[in-house]
Write an enzyme that holds these catalytic residues in place. Sequence first.
Site, mmCIF file in Angstrom:
data_model
loop_
_atom_site.group_PDB
_atom_site.id
_atom_site.type_symbol
_atom_site.label_atom_id
_atom_site.label_comp_id
_atom_site.label_asym_id
_atom_site.label_seq_id
_atom_site.Cartn_x
_atom_site.Cartn_y
_atom_site.Cartn_z
ATOM 1 N N ASP A 166 -3.206 -1.189 10.265
ATOM 2 C CA ASP A 166 -3.256 -1.210 8.801
ATOM 3 C C ASP A 166 -3.895 -2.486 8.239
ATOM 4 O O ASP A 166 -4.186 -2.544 7.044
ATOM 5 C CB ASP A 166 -1.844 -1.079 8.212
ATOM 6 N N SER A 187 1.335 -6.196 7.537
ATOM 7 C CA SER A 187 -0.122 -6.104 7.649
ATOM 8 C C SER A 187 -0.801 -6.769 6.466
ATOM 9 O O SER A 187 -1.833 -7.440 6.616
ATOM 10 C CB SER A 187 -0.551 -4.637 7.743
ATOM 11 N N SER A 188 -0.235 -6.591 5.281
ATOM 12 C CA SER A 188 -0.795 -7.218 4.086
ATOM 13 C C SER A 188 -0.666 -8.731 4.162
ATOM 14 O O SER A 188 -1.597 -9.467 3.800
ATOM 15 C CB SER A 188 -0.094 -6.681 2.835
ATOM 16 N N LEU A 204 5.311 0.230 3.479
ATOM 17 C CA LEU A 204 4.441 -0.312 2.432
ATOM 18 C C LEU A 204 3.390 -1.267 2.989
ATOM 19 O O LEU A 204 2.583 -1.800 2.220
ATOM 20 C CB LEU A 204 5.281 -1.036 1.372
ATOM 21 N N LYS A 226 0.850 -1.193 0.000
ATOM 22 C CA LYS A 226 0.000 0.000 0.000
ATOM 23 C C LYS A 226 0.882 1.238 0.000
ATOM 24 O O LYS A 226 2.053 1.214 0.418
ATOM 25 C CB LYS A 226 -0.953 0.020 1.189
ATOM 26 N N MET A 257 11.094 -4.927 4.670
ATOM 27 C CA MET A 257 10.533 -4.802 6.008
ATOM 28 C C MET A 257 10.770 -3.395 6.528
ATOM 29 O O MET A 257 11.827 -2.804 6.328
ATOM 30 C CB MET A 257 11.156 -5.844 6.936
#
Length: 288
Positions: free
Chosen positions: A139, A106-107, A102, A14, A98
């Site tokens: 997130d 969380s993704s 981005l 993201k 890491m």
Amino acid sequence: MPEAGTLTLPAPAKLNRMLHITGRRDDGYHALQTLFQFLDHGDTLTLAPRADGEIRLDATLPGVTSDDNLILRAARRLQAITGTHHGAHITLDKRLPMGGGLGGGSSDAATTLLGLNRLWKLDLPLASLASLGLELGADVPVFVRGHAAWGEGIGERLTPVALDTPWFVVVHPGVGISTASVFGAPELTRDTPPITMARALQGGVASWRNDCEPTVRALYPEVASALDWLGTRAPSMLTGTGACIFARLEREEDADALLAEIPERWQAFKAPGRNRSPLHDALDRRAP
């Protein structure tokens, strides 16, 4: 070829297209206003069923213990709240840096939740999975919901939006950034007046900024150097607390040309913006 019953799914990056810090809450968290958008680029998770109820993960994440790993925490929490006896073997192909801002961890957690919900045939609704995700990190819900969004609170109060979808070049200057050091810095802007979502969208790209950027510039000279370099070539900004920065390009060939110029000491990739998460597209293609 994957085994029968396995799922291979993306965990997209993201960007925070803008990020305002409007205050500090009594619990120590900062109140935010932000615009989340996905990239068609990220990690990949492969989830295979296990009949013994065990959760196993193939991944090496330096400095991350099993107790802190968001993939394992997501899988075990989903097991606990549903009482399922199913297990999973999860393989992570880690592409996102890491601590880059981005949303990689969380993704990964969101992809684990949605993937296992499908693999284990739990049929939990998105709202339930998003609430579970919030237990893991602020997130996670936007990745679960899967749509570009205006975020408020600590980023968990989400309103879907449609943003422009240009190409982006994302640069990682090769430094690690401590989110705690940024949010704990005395000079961090914490009193940006709140605005409405409509005003943010009407102001458009030219008005968007990241309140963390001045602090990150002061604390991390290499990020400042990358921002200065990239900013002379295209409109550029920090995402989250960094370390990644991004440039907005109208055409893929413009992104290719910029990538060819990136100094070798920095890592970089290109990707188009997406208002719908590639994870949700992939799940739709695998619809039962």
